[in-house]
Design a protein around this motif. Sequence first.
Motif, PDB file in Angstrom:
ATOM      1  N   VAL A   1       0.831  -1.204   0.000  1.00  0.00           N
ATOM      2  CA  VAL A   1       0.000   0.000   0.000  1.00  0.00           C
ATOM      3  C   VAL A   1       0.866   1.254   0.000  1.00  0.00           C
ATOM      4  O   VAL A   1       0.704   2.141  -0.833  1.00  0.00           O
TER       5      VAL A   1
ATOM      6  N   ILE B   1      -2.491   1.784  -3.784  1.00  0.00           N
ATOM      7  CA  ILE B   1      -3.905   1.975  -4.106  1.00  0.00           C
ATOM      8  C   ILE B   1      -4.048   2.693  -5.449  1.00  0.00           C
ATOM      9  O   ILE B   1      -4.864   2.303  -6.291  1.00  0.00           O
ATOM     10  N   GLU B   2      -3.241   3.733  -5.671  1.00  0.00           N
ATOM     11  CA  GLU B   2      -3.281   4.459  -6.947  1.00  0.00           C
ATOM     12  C   GLU B   2      -2.884   3.540  -8.104  1.00  0.00           C
ATOM     13  O   GLU B   2      -3.504   3.560  -9.173  1.00  0.00           O
TER      14      GLU B   2
ATOM     15  N   THR C   1      -3.121   0.298  -8.194  1.00  0.00           N
ATOM     16  CA  THR C   1      -4.168  -0.713  -8.384  1.00  0.00           C
ATOM     17  C   THR C   1      -5.330  -0.159  -9.188  1.00  0.00           C
ATOM     18  O   THR C   1      -5.924  -0.860 -10.022  1.00  0.00           O
ATOM     19  N   GLU C   2      -5.675   1.099  -8.958  1.00  0.00           N
ATOM     20  CA  GLU C   2      -6.756   1.730  -9.732  1.00  0.00           C
ATOM     21  C   GLU C   2      -6.406   1.754 -11.219  1.00  0.00           C
ATOM     22  O   GLU C   2      -7.265   1.515 -12.072  1.00  0.00           O
TER      23      GLU C   2
ATOM     24  N   TYR D   1      -8.475   1.659   5.587  1.00  0.00           N
ATOM     25  CA  TYR D   1      -7.581   1.098   4.581  1.00  0.00           C
ATOM     26  C   TYR D   1      -8.272  -0.003   3.783  1.00  0.00           C
ATOM     27  O   TYR D   1      -8.147  -0.088   2.557  1.00  0.00           O
TER      28      TYR D   1
ATOM     29  N   LYS E   1     -10.671   1.446   1.237  1.00  0.00           N
ATOM     30  CA  LYS E   1      -9.969   2.064   0.109  1.00  0.00           C
ATOM     31  C   LYS E   1      -9.429   1.002  -0.844  1.00  0.00           C
ATOM     32  O   LYS E   1      -9.480   1.156  -2.063  1.00  0.00           O
ATOM     33  N   VAL E   2      -8.894  -0.057  -0.266  1.00  0.00           N
ATOM     34  CA  VAL E   2      -8.347  -1.139  -1.086  1.00  0.00           C
ATOM     35  C   VAL E   2      -9.442  -1.786  -1.921  1.00  0.00           C
ATOM     36  O   VAL E   2      -9.287  -2.029  -3.121  1.00  0.00           O
TER      37      VAL E   2
ATOM     38  N   GLN F   1     -12.220  -0.542  -2.889  1.00  0.00           N
ATOM     39  CA  GLN F   1     -12.719   0.387  -3.892  1.00  0.00           C
ATOM     40  C   GLN F   1     -11.737   0.562  -5.045  1.00  0.00           C
ATOM     41  O   GLN F   1     -12.125   0.933  -6.148  1.00  0.00           O
ATOM     42  N   SER F   2     -10.467   0.285  -4.807  1.00  0.00           N
ATOM     43  CA  SER F   2      -9.437   0.489  -5.838  1.00  0.00           C
ATOM     44  C   SER F   2      -9.477  -0.568  -6.927  1.00  0.00           C
ATOM     45  O   SER F   2      -8.942  -0.367  -8.025  1.00  0.00           O
TER      46      SER F   2
END
Length: 220
Positions: free
Chosen positions: A66, A74-75, A77-78, A100, A103-104, A106-107
Amino acid sequence: MTYLTESALHKGIKIVIADDHRVVLEGFIARLEREPDIKVVATASNGVEAIEMVKVHQPDVVLMDVSMPIMNGIEATEVLAKEYAEARVLMLTMHDNREYIMKVMQSGAVGYMLKEISAEKMVQAIKTVHQGSTYFCESTTQTLFSQQIEASQPTANPLSRREESVLRLVAQGGSSKKIAQLLNISYRTVETHRQNIKHKLDLHSTAELAKYAFEHGLTK
């Protein structure tokens, strides 16, 4: 970034590992090199390198830290979820909190595990997501359960009982094939239910389905 030898490119689940700590990278490689059907084909020290390694090597699974410089996990992964969706991302982190995890999910990542996970569990996670399922380590699942928002007002459930059953099994990491076997229905029927569930809930990924199931108590 590191390119591994060509001998690592034959049969097996191809892995790219992204982590900015060299010791951690070497530790993960050491864990996985004993597995005959798992091959680490490249490593990266930031999100930008991770995307490049995925582009070059087209791995089956990406172990993504992360917290990394230049571009975090995360960025990265998006980006991968949009451009290289065939690469299944398992997020690695020291953080075990709801923020966290959300966010993960959602990515576009399909799994979440702590770096302290055992070698056996790591291998299990890799094989699970490679087969098309999701994977969340035990402590992560407990965190999601223990921090469910109970104060929110209940809303009408748009799902049928069969759709709830399918969603519950999806959240538990079941592939469509496995769900079909458990519910004694056809693979195509399961896929139809999954598409209907996504449409009714306005969700677009397996990770989002799992998140919905956790938040609405459908995984018990």
